[in-house]
Scaffold this motif. Structure first.
Motif, PDB file in Angstrom:
ATOM      1  N   VAL A 108       0.826  -1.204   0.000  1.00 62.63           N
ATOM      2  CA  VAL A 108       0.000   0.000   0.000  1.00 62.63           C
ATOM      3  C   VAL A 108       0.862   1.257   0.000  1.00 62.63           C
ATOM      4  CG1 VAL A 108      -1.699   1.325   1.285  1.00 62.63           C
ATOM      5  CG2 VAL A 108      -1.937  -1.152   1.104  1.00 62.63           C
ATOM      6  N   TRP A 109       1.802   1.352   0.976  1.00 65.62           N
ATOM      7  CA  TRP A 109       2.525   2.615   1.127  1.00 65.62           C
ATOM      8  C   TRP A 109       3.622   2.787   0.091  1.00 65.62           C
ATOM      9  CZ3 TRP A 109       7.724   2.598   1.691  1.00 65.62           C
ATOM     10  CH2 TRP A 109       8.340   1.478   2.269  1.00 65.62           C
ATOM     11  N   ALA A 110       4.276   1.694  -0.326  1.00 64.29           N
ATOM     12  CA  ALA A 110       5.397   1.834  -1.257  1.00 64.29           C
ATOM     13  C   ALA A 110       4.971   2.399  -2.616  1.00 64.29           C
ATOM     14  CB  ALA A 110       6.116   0.497  -1.416  1.00 64.29           C
ATOM     15  N   PRO A 111       3.951   1.854  -3.288  1.00 62.60           N
ATOM     16  CA  PRO A 111       3.563   2.450  -4.583  1.00 62.60           C
ATOM     17  C   PRO A 111       3.107   3.896  -4.469  1.00 62.60           C
ATOM     18  CG  PRO A 111       2.615   0.259  -4.325  1.00 62.60           C
ATOM     19  CD  PRO A 111       3.176   0.629  -2.998  1.00 62.60           C
ATOM     20  N   VAL A 112       2.376   4.217  -3.387  1.00 64.82           N
ATOM     21  CA  VAL A 112       1.908   5.592  -3.214  1.00 64.82           C
ATOM     22  C   VAL A 112       3.092   6.543  -3.032  1.00 64.82           C
ATOM     23  CG1 VAL A 112       0.582   7.130  -1.730  1.00 64.82           C
ATOM     24  CG2 VAL A 112      -0.311   4.862  -2.279  1.00 64.82           C
ATOM     25  N   LEU A 113       4.045   6.151  -2.172  1.00 63.88           N
ATOM     26  CA  LEU A 113       5.206   7.006  -1.920  1.00 63.88           C
ATOM     27  C   LEU A 113       6.066   7.159  -3.165  1.00 63.88           C
ATOM     28  CD1 LEU A 113       6.909   8.621   0.075  1.00 63.88           C
ATOM     29  CD2 LEU A 113       8.048   6.488   0.735  1.00 63.88           C
ATOM     30  N   TYR A 114       6.326   6.048  -3.866  1.00 67.12           N
ATOM     31  CA  TYR A 114       7.136   6.114  -5.077  1.00 67.12           C
ATOM     32  C   TYR A 114       6.474   6.971  -6.147  1.00 67.12           C
ATOM     33  CZ  TYR A 114       9.848   2.239  -3.107  1.00 67.12           C
ATOM     34  OH  TYR A 114      10.626   1.459  -2.295  1.00 67.12           O
ATOM     35  N   GLY A 144      15.531   7.483   1.370  1.00 68.51           N
ATOM     36  CA  GLY A 144      16.669   7.984   0.601  1.00 68.51           C
ATOM     37  C   GLY A 144      16.274   8.443  -0.788  1.00 68.51           C
ATOM     38  N   CYS A 145      15.328   7.746  -1.413  1.00 62.80           N
ATOM     39  CA  CYS A 145      14.879   8.136  -2.760  1.00 62.80           C
ATOM     40  C   CYS A 145      14.173   9.485  -2.760  1.00 62.80           C
ATOM     41  CB  CYS A 145      13.958   7.065  -3.331  1.00 62.80           C
ATOM     42  SG  CYS A 145      14.764   5.487  -3.681  1.00 62.80           S
ATOM     43  N   MET A 146      13.650   9.906  -1.609  1.00 65.63           N
ATOM     44  CA  MET A 146      12.901  11.159  -1.557  1.00 65.63           C
ATOM     45  C   MET A 146      13.769  12.378  -1.844  1.00 65.63           C
ATOM     46  SD  MET A 146      10.334  10.585   1.672  1.00 65.63           S
ATOM     47  CE  MET A 146       9.691  12.262   1.481  1.00 65.63           C
ATOM     48  N   MET A 186       4.387   9.525  -5.659  1.00 63.25           N
ATOM     49  CA  MET A 186       4.503  10.933  -5.277  1.00 63.25           C
ATOM     50  C   MET A 186       5.901  11.462  -5.547  1.00 63.25           C
ATOM     51  SD  MET A 186       2.349  10.984  -1.707  1.00 63.25           S
ATOM     52  CE  MET A 186       2.909  12.664  -1.388  1.00 63.25           C
ATOM     53  N   VAL A 187       6.915  10.677  -5.179  1.00 64.34           N
ATOM     54  CA  VAL A 187       8.301  11.095  -5.426  1.00 64.34           C
ATOM     55  C   VAL A 187       8.556  11.234  -6.920  1.00 64.34           C
ATOM     56  CG1 VAL A 187      10.717  10.394  -5.202  1.00 64.34           C
ATOM     57  CG2 VAL A 187       9.165  10.112  -3.272  1.00 64.34           C
ATOM     58  N   LEU A 188       8.014  10.319  -7.713  1.00 65.63           N
ATOM     59  CA  LEU A 188       8.219  10.358  -9.165  1.00 65.63           C
ATOM     60  C   LEU A 188       7.598  11.614  -9.771  1.00 65.63           C
ATOM     61  CD1 LEU A 188       9.115   8.951 -11.807  1.00 65.63           C
ATOM     62  CD2 LEU A 188       6.880   7.835 -11.830  1.00 65.63           C
ATOM     63  N   ILE A 189       6.356  11.921  -9.413  1.00 65.10           N
ATOM     64  CA  ILE A 189       5.665  13.068 -10.005  1.00 65.10           C
ATOM     65  C   ILE A 189       6.336  14.377  -9.608  1.00 65.10           C
ATOM     66  CG2 ILE A 189       3.491  14.336 -10.051  1.00 65.10           C
ATOM     67  CD1 ILE A 189       2.063  11.640  -9.690  1.00 65.10           C
ATOM     68  N   VAL A 190       6.560  14.553  -8.293  1.00 62.52           N
ATOM     69  CA  VAL A 190       7.171  15.795  -7.817  1.00 62.52           C
ATOM     70  C   VAL A 190       8.603  15.920  -8.345  1.00 62.52           C
ATOM     71  CG1 VAL A 190       7.844  17.108  -5.774  1.00 62.52           C
ATOM     72  CG2 VAL A 190       5.706  15.825  -5.774  1.00 62.52           C
ATOM     73  N   GLY A 191       9.327  14.812  -8.364  1.00 64.03           N
ATOM     74  CA  GLY A 191      10.714  14.854  -8.824  1.00 64.03           C
ATOM     75  C   GLY A 191      10.844  15.174 -10.294  1.00 64.03           C
ATOM     76  N   LEU A 192      10.002  14.560 -11.130  1.00 66.53           N
ATOM     77  CA  LEU A 192      10.071  14.854 -12.569  1.00 66.53           C
ATOM     78  C   LEU A 192       9.659  16.288 -12.871  1.00 66.53           C
ATOM     79  CD1 LEU A 192       8.725  11.579 -14.229  1.00 66.53           C
ATOM     80  CD2 LEU A 192      11.086  12.381 -14.073  1.00 66.53           C
TER      81      LEU A 192
END
Length: 355
Positions: A37-43, A283-285, A45-51
């Protein structure tokens, strides 16, 4: 009328009913379900904001390409390293969300792991290069990077990428394999019994050469810079953000390495795996937090960003970042330039009456 009731058959049956056969509680389901549940949601969010953040950063750097400074080149390298990490997040999110696990083959498994490691090494070594330059320039009045001779800066950045690639070689052992404990396919290291030494060597290289020594050098350089120069430049928040995101993961990795060497009971293995997954995501954040840091601390970058969003033309500033890398003249040089200007002015004042 005979009113006796025969209860012999009722009390004679003294067998027990085994409820455990019909109801089984599996403790391993909860952690896996929570991660799904939490991993796909967090990844995501990081992907959208990061790109979005790094894409906007690249667009602003492209507008300023004719007047690039060494600081711009440094920010560009950090941005490219972050984008390399961001493009791997959809694969890790899919592995965490799907019950079947990893379904992208061995090549993408190795590539995703290598890009993740390259991002980490590039991040810490690029920060180390700029921190050393700031330390030498501010504390010892020795400026290594200069716009007139940018070759040293470009060679330093190239060396960082080469070293990061070399340190990422152990990720060639990543394979997509079936894990009986998790009942799914995972992208993980696969060392045979004879290759357990390689696993230990790769962990030691990562923790010492890849993290502990550069992190200690970063702390020392930033401490001397703060003592000499009270104003906080962008490099100090960048170092603080990197350490805040990556220290928990490396501490957990160190604990897991000691556990593997000491052959402790396997009860703590599941807890360490969950801790590694969470701190890895933390760390990915940093890949999406760095553009937000630029926007909050760099006034010129903020003006350029807001101007681009409003489709308004903003005059390019000499420096968007305030790093001072290759842009500041040394105090002695400033004094010499002022003295020369004063002599020239006095010479013009003497010659004017003769004309």
């Amino acid at each position: 009328m005979n009113m006796d009731v025969d209860l012999d058959g009722l009390f004679r049956h003294n067998g027990t009913y085994n409820y455990e056969d019909d109801y089984e509680y599996n403790e391993d389901v909860a952690p896996g379900a929570g991660k799904a549940v939490w991993a796909p949601v967090l990844y995501s969010m990081v992907l959208i904001v990061g790109l979005l953040g790094n894409g906007l950063l690249l667009a602003i750097l492209a507008q300023k390409r004719r007047s690039w400074s060494i600081a711009d080149t440094f920010i560009l390298h950090l941005c490219v390293a972050d984008i390399l990490l961001l493009v791997t997040l959809p694969f890790w999110a899919a592995q965490a969300a799907r019950p079947s696990g990893w379904r992208f083959g061995g090549f993408l498994c190795k590539s995703s792991g290598a890009l993740f490691n390259i991002n980490f090494y590039c991040g810490i070594f690029l920060l180390l290069v700029i921190s050393l330059d700031r330390y030498l320039s501010i504390v010892h009045a020795t400026q290594r990077f200069s716009l007139k001779k940018p070759r040293l800066a470009h060679m330093s950045f190239l060396s960082v990428w080469i070293l990061s690639l070399l340190l990422s070689i152990p990720w060639a052992f990543l394979v997509a394999r079936r894990d009986p404990a998790q009942a799914q396919t995972v992208c993980d290291h696969s060392f045979s019994q004879a290759e357990t030494g390689w696993r230990l060597v790769s962990r030691v290289l990562h923790l010492t050469l890849g993290f502990l020594l550069p992190a200690a050098a970063l702390v020392v350089c930033c401490s001397f810079v703060l003592q000499k120069q009270r104003t906080v430049t962008l490099i100090l928040p960048l170092v603080g953000l990197f350490l805040l995101c990556w220290v928990p993961y490396n501490i957990t990795l160190l604990v897991d390495t000691f556990r593997s060497c000491s052959k402790e009971p396997a009860e703590t293995e599941s807890c360490l795996k969950a801790a590694l997954a969470f701190t890895w995501a933390l760390g990915c954040m940093h890949a999406c937090l760095r553009p937000l840091l630029y926007f909050g601390l760099c006034q010129n970058f903020r003006k350029q960003t807001l101007g681009m969003l409003r489709c308004a033309k903003v005059e390019s500033q000499s420096s968007l970042w305030g790093l001072g890398v290759g842009e500041e003249a040394l105090p002695d040089q400033n004094a010499e330039e002022e003295a020369l200007k004063q002599i020239e002015c006095e010479g013009h004042q003497v010659q004017l009456p003769q004309c």
